[in-house]
Scaffold this motif. Structure first.
Motif, short mmCIF file in Angstrom:
data_model
loop_
_atom_site.label_atom_id
_atom_site.label_comp_id
_atom_site.label_asym_id
_atom_site.label_seq_id
_atom_site.Cartn_x
_atom_site.Cartn_y
_atom_site.Cartn_z
N ASP A 123 0.79 -1.23 0.00
CA ASP A 123 0.00 0.00 0.00
C ASP A 123 0.82 1.28 0.00
O ASP A 123 0.32 2.34 -0.37
CB ASP A 123 -0.94 0.00 1.21
N VAL A 124 2.09 1.22 0.43
CA VAL A 124 2.89 2.44 0.55
C VAL A 124 3.00 3.13 -0.81
O VAL A 124 3.22 2.49 -1.85
CB VAL A 124 4.28 2.11 1.11
N HIS A 125 2.82 4.46 -0.82
CA HIS A 125 2.91 5.29 -2.03
C HIS A 125 1.92 4.86 -3.12
O HIS A 125 2.16 5.09 -4.31
CB HIS A 125 4.33 5.28 -2.60
N ALA A 126 0.84 4.21 -2.70
CA ALA A 126 -0.22 3.79 -3.64
C ALA A 126 0.30 2.83 -4.70
O ALA A 126 -0.21 2.81 -5.83
CB ALA A 126 -0.88 5.00 -4.30
N HIS A 127 1.30 2.02 -4.34
CA HIS A 127 1.76 1.00 -5.29
C HIS A 127 0.66 -0.02 -5.57
O HIS A 127 0.55 -0.53 -6.69
CB HIS A 127 3.00 0.28 -4.75
N ALA A 128 -0.15 -0.35 -4.55
CA ALA A 128 -1.16 -1.40 -4.71
C ALA A 128 -2.13 -1.09 -5.85
O ALA A 128 -2.31 -1.94 -6.74
CB ALA A 128 -1.89 -1.63 -3.39
#
Length: 290
Positions: free
Chosen positions: A253-258
């Motif tokens: 989820d970090v930095h909207a990678h997901a």
């Protein structure tokens, strides 16, 4: 017909605002935005604490038909009780309102601690307790105790099957005895990529193939490289060709990678991946001061 759903693990992340969520989108509409882009999401709050039936009803009402929630089982059951003596905790979990999702209810996934090794009697007893329909869940919910602080939800309008997935993080679950036990009970092994922190057990034990992707090279933090996404796309194609339903959830989820990686995986299998069933969401216009 077997389906392929690519989704996210959770949706309330502050650093997704302006990256995945449009600037100015109210927080109350973030789930609506997820449902406009993806066909499924993992509901994480149920892992940390018992939710309220009113919350499940709200989440159902905020999403369109065709969208589903994979619901994480409570950590009180998996991490504190370690699957032992859990009939009443299971009753509390389902009485908290899980079946109130109705047609939005997807699989229920049970995440085990990394140090929990395969113990046949314990796992066999746990699997035997799991309700396989929403009516079974409602009956089990009647055995709740006073840990449930809201009125129990035992209402079922339409009886539906409940599919379960188990996410072990210990190498012992790769043993034939563990996999055969899951097959015997029709429970999916959650194929879990933890950036090398725990073993990735690539085995199919049920009609559903359930995949959790927690990070390529760094747990929860790193994006997936293009060639790695290519490989996952090929796996999805292979499972689907064999007649399996497939659900893949991104938890980096970090930095909207997901959401970026989930969209990238969907773009690699556009003929298979279900789209988000909702209409695109625009930010609510701000009123001009008078």
């Amino acid at each position: 017909m077997s389906t392929v759903r690519i989704g996210l693990s959770g949706w309330r992340y502050a650093d997704w605002r302006g990256r995945f969520y449009p600037p100015g989108l109210p927080q109350r509409r973030e789930l609506e935005h997820v449902a406009s882009t993806f066909p499924a999401v993992e509901l994480n709050g149920s892992f940390y604490s018992l939710q309220r039936p009113s919350s499940f009803v709200t989440w159902r009402e905020q999403t369109p038909p065709g969208f589903t929630f994979a619901v994480k089982g409570g950590r009180f059951i998996t991490h504190m009780k370690r699957l032992r003596d859990v009939r009443t905790p299971l009753a509390n979990f389902f009485a908290s309102g899980v079946v109130a999702l109705e047609d939005r209810l997807g699989p229920v996934v049970w995440q085990l601690p990394e140090r929990t090794a395969f113990d046949r009697p314990t796992l066999e007893s746990f699997l035997a307790l799991l309700p396989r329909t929403t009516s079974d869940a409602a009956r089990l919910a009647q055995s709740h105790d006073d840990r449930l602080r809201a009125d129990p939800w035992t209402e079922v309008t339409t009886d539906r099957p409940i599919v379960h997935a188990l996410e072990p993080r210990h190498a012992s679950f790769a043993e034939p005895g563990a996999l055969d036990l899951l097959r015997e009970h029709g429970v999916a092994l959650a194929i879990s990529d933890g950036a090398g922190r725990w073993p990735l057990i690539d085995a199919v034990t049920a009609p559903l193939v359930y995949v959790r992707l927690h990070g390529d090279t760094e747990l929860y933090t790193s994006a997936y490289r293009p060639h790695v996404l290519d490989a996952w796309a090929e796996r999805v194609r292979r499972w689907h060709a064999a007649g399996h339903a497939v659900e893949v959830y991104f938890d980096n989820d970090v930095h909207a990678h997901a959401p970026a990686d989930a969209q990238a995986l969907m773009s690699r299998i556009p003929d298979l991946a279900l789209p988000g069933p909702g209409a695109p969401v625009e930010p609510t216009p701000r009123r001009r001061p008078r």
